[in-house]
Design a protein around this motif. Sequence first.
Motif, PDB file in Angstrom:
ATOM      1  N   ASP A  57     -84.718 -45.840  75.138  1.00  0.00           N
ATOM      2  CA  ASP A  57     -83.903 -44.781  75.740  1.00  0.00           C
ATOM      3  C   ASP A  57     -84.790 -43.984  76.703  1.00  0.00           C
ATOM      4  N   PRO A  58     -84.432 -43.898  77.993  1.00  0.00           N
ATOM      5  CA  PRO A  58     -85.318 -43.243  78.962  1.00  0.00           C
ATOM      6  C   PRO A  58     -85.562 -41.759  78.658  1.00  0.00           C
ATOM      7  N   VAL A  59     -84.572 -41.077  78.101  1.00  0.00           N
ATOM      8  CA  VAL A  59     -84.754 -39.659  77.784  1.00  0.00           C
ATOM      9  C   VAL A  59     -85.744 -39.494  76.637  1.00  0.00           C
ATOM     10  N   VAL A 108     -93.671 -39.383  75.940  1.00  0.00           N
ATOM     11  CA  VAL A 108     -94.803 -39.281  76.873  1.00  0.00           C
ATOM     12  C   VAL A 108     -95.231 -37.826  77.027  1.00  0.00           C
ATOM     13  N   ARG A 109     -94.253 -36.933  77.155  1.00  0.00           N
ATOM     14  CA  ARG A 109     -94.572 -35.510  77.297  1.00  0.00           C
ATOM     15  C   ARG A 109     -95.308 -34.997  76.059  1.00  0.00           C
ATOM     16  N   SER A 110     -94.867 -35.429  74.876  1.00  0.00           N
ATOM     17  CA  SER A 110     -95.514 -34.996  73.638  1.00  0.00           C
ATOM     18  C   SER A 110     -96.955 -35.490  73.577  1.00  0.00           C
ATOM     19  N   TRP A 111     -97.193 -36.726  74.014  1.00  0.00           N
ATOM     20  CA  TRP A 111     -98.548 -37.283  74.019  1.00  0.00           C
ATOM     21  C   TRP A 111     -99.457 -36.485  74.952  1.00  0.00           C
ATOM     22  N   ARG A 171     -87.961 -41.704  75.682  1.00  0.00           N
ATOM     23  CA  ARG A 171     -89.263 -42.189  76.118  1.00  0.00           C
ATOM     24  C   ARG A 171     -90.002 -41.086  76.906  1.00  0.00           C
ATOM     25  N   ASP A 172     -89.269 -40.349  77.726  1.00  0.00           N
ATOM     26  CA  ASP A 172     -89.867 -39.245  78.467  1.00  0.00           C
ATOM     27  C   ASP A 172     -90.378 -38.167  77.510  1.00  0.00           C
ATOM     28  N   ARG A 173     -89.612 -37.877  76.451  1.00  0.00           N
ATOM     29  CA  ARG A 173     -90.040 -36.875  75.472  1.00  0.00           C
ATOM     30  C   ARG A 173     -91.305 -37.339  74.737  1.00  0.00           C
TER      31      ARG A 173
END
Length: 381
Positions: free
Chosen positions: A271-273, A279-282, A275-277
């Motif tokens: 899910d792109p949303v 990456v942001r958390s990392w 997946r973005d969350r």
Amino acid sequence: MTLREEARSWLEENLTGEFAHARGLGGPGREHEGHEVRLAWERRLGEAGWTCLGWPGEYGGRDATLEDQVAFHEEYARAAAPARVGHIGEGLIGPTILEHGTEEQRRRFLPPIQRGEELWCQGYSEPEAGSDLAGVQTRARLDDGEWVITGQKVWTSLAHVADWCFVLARTEPGSARHRGLSYLLVPMDQPGIEVRPILQMTGTSEFNEVFLDGARTAAGNILGAPGEGWRIAMATLGYERGASTLGQQIGFQREFAEVVATARRTGAAEDPVLRDRLVRSWLELDVMRLNALRTMTSLSAGEPGPEVSIGKLYWSEWHRRLGELAQAVQGRAGLVADAPPYDLNALQRLYLFSRADTIYAGSSEIQRNIIAERTLGLPKG
């Protein structure tokens, strides 16, 4: 051999036998796990000189540098060693007694902390004085060589297993706010103290209410002079965010890795949303470590600055968002307990307990006020 190498080797050798199954036990929302074996482990650490590393040698420490303390906490977390049961004594009251206590108090209270023989809890928050700690109403008066204490404390972590409590109480009748407060050391095993567990969303009870009804402690069990309690209480809160925070972040990395693995297993990583969350958390986790290192620099100079409040605000908000992400990647399965009556998996516990992160140890609202007033120079609200 460096201290890091020595710690790594010792942990590998000792997390075996009776302590092999202690790996990973305990921690926020899981303090009920393996208390007896973790207490035995605390004493093993003390015997081997792996507690209170930064304390002077005369009180059982190693005079370890801040860098070596950080190295130990990181290796401890990487070894998945059990959560410490003596962290309030070692991390909060111990350093406070070192700085503000008399020599007699240091000799009485520090060795049992270092050996893991006496556990402590913190008597700060009250029903009407949580984030606004200056509103403390618990009172104490001197009577025949003893302080007599009456009041109520709440959200008292591990009070049900503690031997002693450091209590902020109002000792000057008619005083208000920061004035007239004193910092008392109070034995828990006495008729004037009742501990009532608070049932949490996780189904566990590491927080407690503590009722003091004529509880007593010796007149000499006061840190500083009567009325100096606020200054000393603030010093204690400063110690709460020391070298162990970098070890804490190793635990965060482990939790994040489990969230990612779950996202891949459930397909949520596609899910792109989400997946973005992820990456942001990392990225935010990496920023958190850099800020923690900056904080260590100010602490090593003996000048804790705004980084301390920034760090608490940052990690607690990040960890709460990680809990929300942990639920999201599980999908509908995250809404159902693993087994009756209320058996939660690790990610469910992460979500539920992390809701408290932005409240305990200084709420996000208070941290923002501190940063605004003391760093940015904004007017007080």
